[in-house]
Design an enzyme around this catalytic site. Sequence first.
Site, PDB file in Angstrom:
ATOM      1  N   GLU A 286       4.148   0.975  -3.435  1.00 33.25           N
ATOM      2  CA  GLU A 286       3.379   0.313  -2.385  1.00 33.25           C
ATOM      3  C   GLU A 286       3.923   0.640  -0.982  1.00 33.25           C
ATOM      4  OE1 GLU A 286       0.553  -1.413  -2.339  1.00 33.25           O
ATOM      5  OE2 GLU A 286       0.812  -1.749  -0.197  1.00 33.25           O
ATOM      6  N   THR A 328      -4.710   0.896  -1.766  1.00 33.65           N
ATOM      7  CA  THR A 328      -4.016   1.192  -3.018  1.00 33.65           C
ATOM      8  C   THR A 328      -4.969   1.808  -4.041  1.00 33.65           C
ATOM      9  OG1 THR A 328      -2.627  -0.723  -2.618  1.00 33.65           O
ATOM     10  CG2 THR A 328      -2.575   0.180  -4.824  1.00 33.65           C
ATOM     11  N   HIS A 441       4.921  -4.812  -0.270  1.00 32.57           N
ATOM     12  CA  HIS A 441       3.613  -4.991   0.374  1.00 32.57           C
ATOM     13  C   HIS A 441       3.777  -5.674   1.724  1.00 32.57           C
ATOM     14  CE1 HIS A 441      -0.563  -6.045   1.030  1.00 32.57           C
ATOM     15  NE2 HIS A 441      -0.875  -5.197   0.063  1.00 32.57           N
ATOM     16  N   ASP A 500       1.721   5.091  -1.884  1.00 31.86           N
ATOM     17  CA  ASP A 500       0.259   5.018  -1.891  1.00 31.86           C
ATOM     18  C   ASP A 500      -0.358   5.245  -0.511  1.00 31.86           C
ATOM     19  OD1 ASP A 500       0.911   2.485  -0.840  1.00 31.86           O
ATOM     20  OD2 ASP A 500      -0.402   1.359  -2.179  1.00 31.86           O
ATOM     21  N   HIS A 501       0.255   4.686   0.524  1.00 32.10           N
ATOM     22  CA  HIS A 501      -0.314   4.838   1.873  1.00 32.10           C
ATOM     23  C   HIS A 501       0.725   4.372   2.877  1.00 32.10           C
ATOM     24  CE1 HIS A 501      -0.760   0.514   1.577  1.00 32.10           C
ATOM     25  NE2 HIS A 501      -1.500   0.671   0.476  1.00 32.10           N
TER      26      HIS A 501
END
Length: 656
Positions: A286, A328, A441, A500-501
Amino acid sequence: MNTPYQTAPRAKRVPLHTLFRIRYVECILFIALILYKLFLFDRFMDVPLVRMDRWDYIIGVGSILLCSFWVWLLPPRGRWISVFILNVLLTSVFYADLVYYRYFQDFISIPVLMQAGQVSSLGHSIASLLFWKDILFFIDIVLLLPLTIAAWIILGKEKALMRMARTGRSRIQKFITRVVMSAIIFGLGAGLTFLPIQHATNTWAKGIFVGNWWNVSLYNVTGLIGFHGYDINRYASENWFSKQTLSAEEEEEVKQWFTAKHNEPQVTNELFGAYKGKNIIVIQAEAFQNFMINQKINGIEVTPHLNQFVRESMYFNNYYHQTGQGRTSDADFSSHTSLHPLPTGSVFIRYPNHAYDVLPQILKDKGYSTGVYHAYDASFWNRYNMYNQMGYDRFYSKKDFTIDEPLGWSLGDASFFRQSLDYMKQTKEPFYSFLITLSSHHPYELPASKQVLDVGKFKGTIFGDYLESVHYVDEAFGQMVEQMKADGLWENTIIAFYGDHDNSIRDKSAMEQFLGTSISDMKFEQLMNQVPMIVHFPDGKHAGTVDRVGGQLDMTPSLLYLLGIPTDSYYMMGNNLFTEGDKLVVLRTGAVTDGQYYYMPAADGIFENGTCYDAKTGDKTDVAGCRSIADQAKKQLEMSDKVITYDLIRRFREKT
Ligand code: GP9
Ligand code: MN
């Protein structure tokens, strides 16, 4: 004859009477206030190239008139109430857009609303995106509430008095006047909105509604209200009025695009099929950005275990995330299907039932057991539906984990890894396991007991919290590696780890302080888009850093390559990471690089206003140098969108 109204003693009149007697004052006030809020939105959003200009104010007034023309049909009291309610509604929409923009750099669209669970689940994250200055959006509402009530009461009394005195124009006269006024307002609104937009699309914003890969570009032409109008129209025509078909020529063009892709000369090396039959564990971490790797803070490594893992693995340090609004789920989608996510919404939510060539299904067909692990609600991002379609034997979601380490949204990654490995031990080999972490997160706040890294001057900032959470994930990963070694999985498993990003912390100065160097805007963009991709081979060979460019679309073709599975019968857009040569990496924004050049599109979407860089030096070059890659990128995104939207893979399969 004097009316009771005319003879009312002057001394008793309050100034409000005078205000309420100005015809349409409430509508004028409404237009001014909403225009002011559009201005506020634009300033708070703060994107230099799309700042409101003269034309945007005209479009703003036009679209406000279009939203409110029906109010002019009502009698004065009805108008006061209606503009008040409309003000509250529009303010809520603008503000929701602003908060959403601060996190996602995008606006709320209908597909996003359909994944409202995502937005509300951000909970605490959203709270950190609110600022005191935002009160400016709401002050008028607080003041208007008593004013509207006063208008209701005072105008009501006056109406009663006039009725008693039987004065004023007849009902029919009033009605005709209102219909005429409303029609004029509608016409004026349409003219002020559509003529400037039409002018823009005929001149500097040609094709903006065709590509529309980025909502901010649309906003630049249509304004905020116009964007929502367009979005509703787009959604309705896509879902209710269109038959979801393409012309035969358009379908053929997509087919030809893939044929050309399949015919590209293929280089093969010793890695092709070198790990046939091995297990694969892919970890999608994440918000894990690449600039965390091999960095220290106050002399301590932020990611010591991953750094060790990098030394024993093939590390792609020029790897990009290619996600859009689906965050995600987009990273998951593009990594497993080798297609681009959509310009709006998440494919997981919009088109879970369409056909894709997906990694788990391909491996399952080759005899692999397939499992996906994520300790959160199975419905989030519509995962339970999508994973079913993707060919996973089993989805281990929150209900399959014991929450013995509560952290953030759910379970801490350390326990998540441990329990996932326990499940894997019971799985028939070879297996494909996909793990999605969660502890890092946004907004990255760990409990004090888990904050073990001394982040020095970043203490108490979101950037410092990010470092802490990344450090925690690294520790959890280190434990997982140990457990894999103890369980005998290490030597017969390919392990891939990627982010993921980005982390949504667009704070260049914090990044500069952390890296100890100043960075250009281009470098900052690159760093925000780069996630690590680390591939560890079962025999520990081929370790080293690869600086060829790559991206999430490349994961599936690359893993298939290691297993000796050719991809030329699949509809995939990515490239093989394991062979030499420049390859195109296209981001959802239309930014693109081939390793030589790096093109950053402008917010207005006009090619010439974009910026072209020498990818190696980071220096700006003549924009013409990027023409070819920018065009290829646009075409690739267009082809991908068509494949997904029109379910073309199913059609292509049916025809063969
Ligand atoms: C939750 C996790 C978070 O399941 O995937 O998603 P994000 O907010 O990063 O898209
Ligand atoms: Mn995420």
